[in-house]
Scaffold this motif. Structure first.
Motif, PDB file in Angstrom:
ATOM      1  N   THR A 183       0.831  -1.209   0.000  1.00 55.28           N
ATOM      2  CA  THR A 183       0.000   0.000   0.000  1.00 55.28           C
ATOM      3  C   THR A 183       0.864   1.258   0.000  1.00 55.28           C
ATOM      4  O   THR A 183       0.567   2.231  -0.689  1.00 55.28           O
ATOM      5  N   ASP A 191     -13.757   1.313  -0.326  1.00 54.32           N
ATOM      6  CA  ASP A 191     -13.173   0.095   0.233  1.00 54.32           C
ATOM      7  C   ASP A 191     -12.310  -0.516  -0.869  1.00 54.32           C
ATOM      8  O   ASP A 191     -12.822  -1.013  -1.863  1.00 54.32           O
ATOM      9  N   ASN A 192     -10.996  -0.445  -0.703  1.00 58.08           N
ATOM     10  CA  ASN A 192     -10.054  -0.847  -1.757  1.00 58.08           C
ATOM     11  C   ASN A 192      -9.644  -2.301  -1.598  1.00 58.08           C
ATOM     12  O   ASN A 192      -8.852  -2.619  -0.720  1.00 58.08           O
ATOM     13  N   ASN A 242      -4.651 -12.970   8.207  1.00 58.85           N
ATOM     14  CA  ASN A 242      -4.499 -11.531   8.047  1.00 58.85           C
ATOM     15  C   ASN A 242      -4.643 -10.878   9.427  1.00 58.85           C
ATOM     16  O   ASN A 242      -5.743 -10.719   9.938  1.00 58.85           O
ATOM     17  N   VAL A 266      -8.515  -0.246   3.544  1.00 60.12           N
ATOM     18  CA  VAL A 266      -7.764  -1.225   2.753  1.00 60.12           C
ATOM     19  C   VAL A 266      -7.109  -2.275   3.643  1.00 60.12           C
ATOM     20  O   VAL A 266      -6.762  -1.992   4.781  1.00 60.12           O
ATOM     21  N   GLY A 267      -6.977  -3.470   3.107  1.00 61.38           N
ATOM     22  CA  GLY A 267      -6.133  -4.467   3.752  1.00 61.38           C
ATOM     23  C   GLY A 267      -6.853  -5.662   4.317  1.00 61.38           C
ATOM     24  O   GLY A 267      -6.263  -6.721   4.484  1.00 61.38           O
ATOM     25  N   GLU A 268      -8.117  -5.512   4.668  1.00 59.06           N
ATOM     26  CA  GLU A 268      -8.882  -6.611   5.260  1.00 59.06           C
ATOM     27  C   GLU A 268     -10.353  -6.242   5.154  1.00 59.06           C
ATOM     28  O   GLU A 268     -10.685  -5.072   4.943  1.00 59.06           O
ATOM     29  N   PRO A 269     -11.203  -7.221   5.334  1.00 60.03           N
ATOM     30  CA  PRO A 269     -12.640  -6.908   5.280  1.00 60.03           C
ATOM     31  C   PRO A 269     -12.990  -5.938   6.406  1.00 60.03           C
ATOM     32  O   PRO A 269     -12.476  -6.051   7.512  1.00 60.03           O
ATOM     33  N   ARG A 325      -9.612 -14.738   3.260  1.00 57.35           N
ATOM     34  CA  ARG A 325      -8.774 -15.758   2.641  1.00 57.35           C
ATOM     35  C   ARG A 325      -9.404 -17.137   2.753  1.00 57.35           C
ATOM     36  O   ARG A 325      -9.978 -17.484   3.778  1.00 57.35           O
ATOM     37  N   ASP A 351      -8.741 -15.390  -2.199  1.00 59.50           N
ATOM     38  CA  ASP A 351      -9.850 -14.831  -1.423  1.00 59.50           C
ATOM     39  C   ASP A 351     -11.178 -15.453  -1.836  1.00 59.50           C
ATOM     40  O   ASP A 351     -11.370 -15.820  -2.988  1.00 59.50           O
ATOM     41  N   ARG A 356      -0.049  -9.936   6.436  1.00 57.37           N
ATOM     42  CA  ARG A 356      -0.296 -11.271   5.936  1.00 57.37           C
ATOM     43  C   ARG A 356       0.750 -12.260   6.412  1.00 57.37           C
ATOM     44  O   ARG A 356       1.938 -12.002   6.273  1.00 57.37           O
ATOM     45  N   TRP A 376      -7.441  -5.256  -2.990  1.00 62.29           N
ATOM     46  CA  TRP A 376      -6.339  -5.626  -3.883  1.00 62.29           C
ATOM     47  C   TRP A 376      -5.319  -6.410  -3.098  1.00 62.29           C
ATOM     48  O   TRP A 376      -5.572  -6.795  -1.960  1.00 62.29           O
ATOM     49  N   GLN A 377      -4.160  -6.667  -3.675  1.00 65.15           N
ATOM     50  CA  GLN A 377      -3.139  -7.512  -3.055  1.00 65.15           C
ATOM     51  C   GLN A 377      -1.754  -7.053  -3.488  1.00 65.15           C
ATOM     52  O   GLN A 377      -1.617  -6.389  -4.518  1.00 65.15           O
ATOM     53  N   THR A 378      -0.758  -7.501  -2.737  1.00 68.40           N
ATOM     54  CA  THR A 378       0.632  -7.246  -3.135  1.00 68.40           C
ATOM     55  C   THR A 378       0.833  -7.656  -4.596  1.00 68.40           C
ATOM     56  O   THR A 378       1.466  -6.951  -5.378  1.00 68.40           O
TER      57      THR A 378
HETATM   58  C1  WT7 Z   1      -5.066  -9.633   1.097  1.00 72.33           C
HETATM   59  C2  WT7 Z   1      -3.882  -9.023   0.441  1.00 72.33           C
HETATM   60  C3  WT7 Z   1      -3.357  -4.579  -0.810  1.00 72.33           C
HETATM   61  C4  WT7 Z   1      -3.581  -3.932   0.416  1.00 72.33           C
HETATM   62  C5  WT7 Z   1      -2.806  -4.399   1.591  1.00 72.33           C
HETATM   63  C6  WT7 Z   1      -2.819  -5.868   1.863  1.00 72.33           C
HETATM   64  C7  WT7 Z   1      -7.038  -8.809   2.034  1.00 72.33           C
HETATM   65  C8  WT7 Z   1      -6.979  -6.485   1.083  1.00 72.33           C
HETATM   66  C9  WT7 Z   1      -9.048  -5.890   1.304  1.00 72.33           C
HETATM   67  C10 WT7 Z   1     -10.332  -5.277   1.353  1.00 72.33           C
HETATM   68  C11 WT7 Z   1     -11.162  -7.275   2.240  1.00 72.33           C
HETATM   69  C12 WT7 Z   1      -8.922  -7.207   1.767  1.00 72.33           C
HETATM   70  C13 WT7 Z   1      -7.365  -9.927   1.069  1.00 72.33           C
HETATM   71  C14 WT7 Z   1      -6.184  -9.943   0.144  1.00 72.33           C
HETATM   72  N1  WT7 Z   1      -7.614  -7.546   1.622  1.00 72.33           N
HETATM   73  N2  WT7 Z   1      -7.827  -5.481   0.896  1.00 72.33           N
HETATM   74  N3  WT7 Z   1     -10.535  -4.028   0.958  1.00 72.33           N
HETATM   75  N4  WT7 Z   1     -11.359  -6.019   1.834  1.00 72.33           N
HETATM   76  N5  WT7 Z   1      -9.972  -7.896   2.233  1.00 72.33           N
HETATM   77  O1  WT7 Z   1      -2.059  -6.512   0.902  1.00 72.33           O
HETATM   78  O2  WT7 Z   1      -0.710  -8.101   2.277  1.00 72.33           O
HETATM   79  O3  WT7 Z   1      -1.007  -8.432  -0.191  1.00 72.33           O
HETATM   80  O4  WT7 Z   1      -2.892  -8.819   1.406  1.00 72.33           O
HETATM   81  O5  WT7 Z   1      -5.612  -8.713   2.032  1.00 72.33           O
HETATM   82  O6  WT7 Z   1      -7.470 -11.125   1.764  1.00 72.33           O
HETATM   83  O7  WT7 Z   1      -5.982 -11.172  -0.496  1.00 72.33           O
HETATM   84  P1  WT7 Z   1      -1.580  -7.983   1.085  1.00 72.33           P
END
Ligand code: WT7
Length: 630
Positions: free
Chosen positions: A294, A394-395, A505, A369-372, A499, A484, A510, A397-399
């Motif tokens: 992020t 609510d963003n 998470n 961002v990052g989790e539900p 996940r 996910d 992660r 995405w993933q690494t």
């Molecule tokens: C995992 C990715 C990319 C942002 C930082 C985390 C979860 C990420 C959300 C969201 C629900 C989310 C998923 C994903 N996640 N954003 N808005 N709502 N879950 O990056 O460490 O690569 O983790 O974080 O499970 O797969 P990351």
């Protein structure tokens, strides 16, 4: 802003175009940037190897797009506002020109040390401006940065340095974290005992504390001494590596996710401008750490490529008190704000009194961002922070995705609490059944996959392409597999469930269960262990470890303490289990597979519904685990 969609109707039209003709869609967006040479082909791909090439044949440097392309227009505009950990300390401002000069000076210093295009540089720094400078200086000269979050341990750091075969490590004496000061250089010293690839260590003096100076060490000052404030940008192929970022998966060893120059540039700027609807006078703040994706995409690259003013915060949400975020928003009249659900939940628990003293009316868009995000936190954020009139974006995405994939855009996307919403134009999600067929009905949960490439997707996992294929492209033919689970409502909006693999998470960080188990098993007391996640009101998920020890563990043995120390040493404090239960055995199938489903139920406190345990090797073990559950 040039890349912005301005209404939901326009969104729908762009979305349609992006699916009908992706190459034309992305070529149009790519025109916004400065390319030393344009591409020969917009896209070539297959998900079976996988091989993904965007803007093939093009030449560029991402920092030319941040600086050289924009300096004549916004050279005097603030690029970064740095807010220190301690509110009594003076902030620092860097205009685009000032940042450019710092980046060039340091880039020249790196070149003088022999760092060349393609060399890997490991950056292990606190959230200080030098972190931004170091990252961009690498990009300037085509060195591949690998930023390691400064909360990782010496072992975790040395694993990452070795995997990338980094030539250089950039660090500081230590860092400020709330009321504490935490050493960093001594961690690097420890880590490097096991790293032969590293020729130099650059140390920035952040705390003015004493360090153990080794013959590899150079001070930051020494490196920039006498260096010119201009530095020719290395000419990069669109598909040359820009950076590696390590992330955890369901297997033990973190993998180096590789992002490349052209596609990552295009997508981070495009997604930033659309999701946050940044306007030229705005101040934008993302509270993430640059040690995670992020921070890469939405503190540095996306905003800076867009000519934004980006706030960079050294501190934590609760120091000196739980009003810190709101005070900083008031101080800089922040217009767009992005934070994580875990921070929202923790600040919510401190109560409204920490919010009330501050003027938050500058806010236009607030992100998570990052989790539900749970419903209670969503509403608190929307009503108390956004005063009911800022959209919560609510963003999701993933690494691996490099940029935001599913999210509301500014203030015109429909809002539905706890739903991430619609995919950005250019992104084609799909929900799959276990058998690999696509789910077309509404309100049914499935595995979230992506069925066409987008510019900022990962290209490989560093040094092990097969691992990339197996992890992301082998579950379902022709799809990128996210790991996910998600649901889609009848209007096509997505809600991310979480996940479905063995990834936990914790506060948006992660970890693989196997990674934590490997760490625990390092202790010689331990025979084996199994780790699961369970719901936690603030962290989202928390870690529960079931551990089998060599001898019986009694009150007086220090097994618990030892295990905590081992995890701290192997990964870092961020991966500590909240609960450790010593058990005489783990529930296993006759073929020796650990039945995590049962352990998850125990950790969740749902022991009434353990399901069928008759296939277990030793069903009695379950009774014991349930009886002693924490
Ligand atoms: C995992 C990715 C990319 C942002 C930082 C985390 C979860 C990420 C959300 C969201 C629900 C989310 C998923 C994903 N996640 N954003 N808005 N709502 N879950 O990056 O460490 O690569 O983790 O974080 O499970 O797969 P990351």
């Amino acid at each position: 802003m040039a890349l912005q969609i301005k209404s939901f109707e326009e969104y729908e039209e762009k979305y349609r175009k992006s699916v009908e003709n992706p190459e034309a869609f992305w070529a149009d967006i790519a025109e916004y940037f400065y390319w030393q040479k344009k591409w020969d082909k917009v896209l070539e791909w297959n998900f079976s190897e996988p091989k993904i090439e965007w803007f093939k044949g093009a030449k560029l440097n991402i920092t030319e797009n941040i600086f050289d392309r924009q300096l004549s227009k916004i050279g005097d505009k603030k690029a970064i506002i740095w807010e220190p950990n301690n509110p009594g300390e003076q902030e620092k401002n860097y205009t685009y020109r000032e940042l450019y000069e710092k980046v060039c000076e340091f880039a020249n210093g790196l070149r003088a040390l022999g760092i060349q295009k393609g060399d890997r540089v490991c950056i292990y720094l606190p959230m200080i401006p030098e972190l931004a400078v170091a990252v961009l200086a690498c990009a300037r000269i085509g060195a591949v940065h690998s930023v390691v979050f400064a909360g990782f341990s010496a072992t975790a750091l040395s694993d990452r340095v070795n995997d990338a075969q980094a030539k250089l490590v950039i660090t500081a004496d230590g860092l400020n974290r709330g009321a504490k000061q935490i050493p960093l250089k001594s961690v690097v010293d420890d880590a490097l005992k096991n790293c032969t690839s590293v020729a130099h260590v650059i140390v920035y003096d952040c705390l003015g504390s004493a360090i153990n100076k080794t013959d590899k060490d150079l001070s930051w000052e020494e490196v920039i001494q006498g260096q010119p404030k201009e530095c020719p940008a290395e000419s990069m192929d669109a598909e040359d590596m820009l950076f590696i970022l390590y992330t955890s998966g369901s297997t033990g060893k973190p993998k180096g996710v590789v992002h490349t120059c052209g596609g990552y540039m295009v997508y981070t700027a495009y997604s930033f401008q659309n999701v946050y609807q940044y306007e030229p006078e705005d101040v934008y703040w993302c509270t993430a750490d640059i040690g995670w994706i992020t921070g890469h995409s939405y503190i540095l690259y996306g905003p800076l490529l867009s000519g934004a003013t980006s706030v960079m915060f050294e501190g934590i949400p609760t120091y000196p008190d739980a009003g810190r975020f709101w005070q900083v928003i008031d101080k800089y009249k922040v217009n767009q704000f992005l934070t994580a659900p875990t921070a929202i939940r923790s600040l919510m628990a401190y109560g409204e009194d920490y919010v009330k003293p501050y003027d938050l009316t500058s806010l236009k868009v607030i992100g998570t961002v990052g989790e539900p995000i749970n419903s209670e936190a969503w509403h608190w954020y929307h009503e108390l922070i956004g005063k009911g009139n800022c959209p919560v974006v609510d963003n999701w995405w993933q690494t691996e995705t490099g940029g935001i994939m599913i999210s509301g855009l500014g203030n015109f996307s429909p809002l539905k609490p706890t739903f991430a919403g619609y995919p950005l134009p250019g992104i084609q999600p799909a929900l799959l059944n276990q058998d690999g067929s696509e789910i077309t009905e509404a309100d049914i949960e499935g595995y979230l996959c992506i069925k066409a490439p987008w510019p900022s997707m990962l290209r490989t996992t560093y040094g092990d392409h097969e691992r990339c294929r197996v992890t992301y492209f082998s579950h379902y033919d022709g799809y990128y597999f996210t790991g996910d689970g998600a649901k889609r409502d009848k209007n096509g909006m997505y809600r991310i469930i979480g996940r479905i693999d063995d990834v936990i998470n914790v506060s948006g960080h992660r970890f693989g269960t196997a990674e934590i188990e490997n760490a625990i098993n390092e202790d010689e007391l331990v025979i084996e262990s199994a780790v699961v996640g369970y719901p936690h009101p603030v962290k989202g998920q928390s870690i529960y470890a079931f551990v089998v020890c060599e001898h019986e563990v009694t009150e007086t043995t220090d097994a618990r303490k030892r295990i905590l120390e081992t995890v701290t040493r192997e990964i870092g404090k961020i991966a500590l289990p909240d609960k450790i239960q010593f058990v005489s055995g783990l529930p296993k199938t006759r073929s020796g597979k650990i039945m995590r489903r049962i352990l998850r139920k125990v950790a969740e406190g749902d022991t009434a519904n353990l399901g069928d345990t008759s296939t277990l090797l030793d069903p009695a073990v379950v009774d014991e685990i349930v009886k002693n559950a924490l």
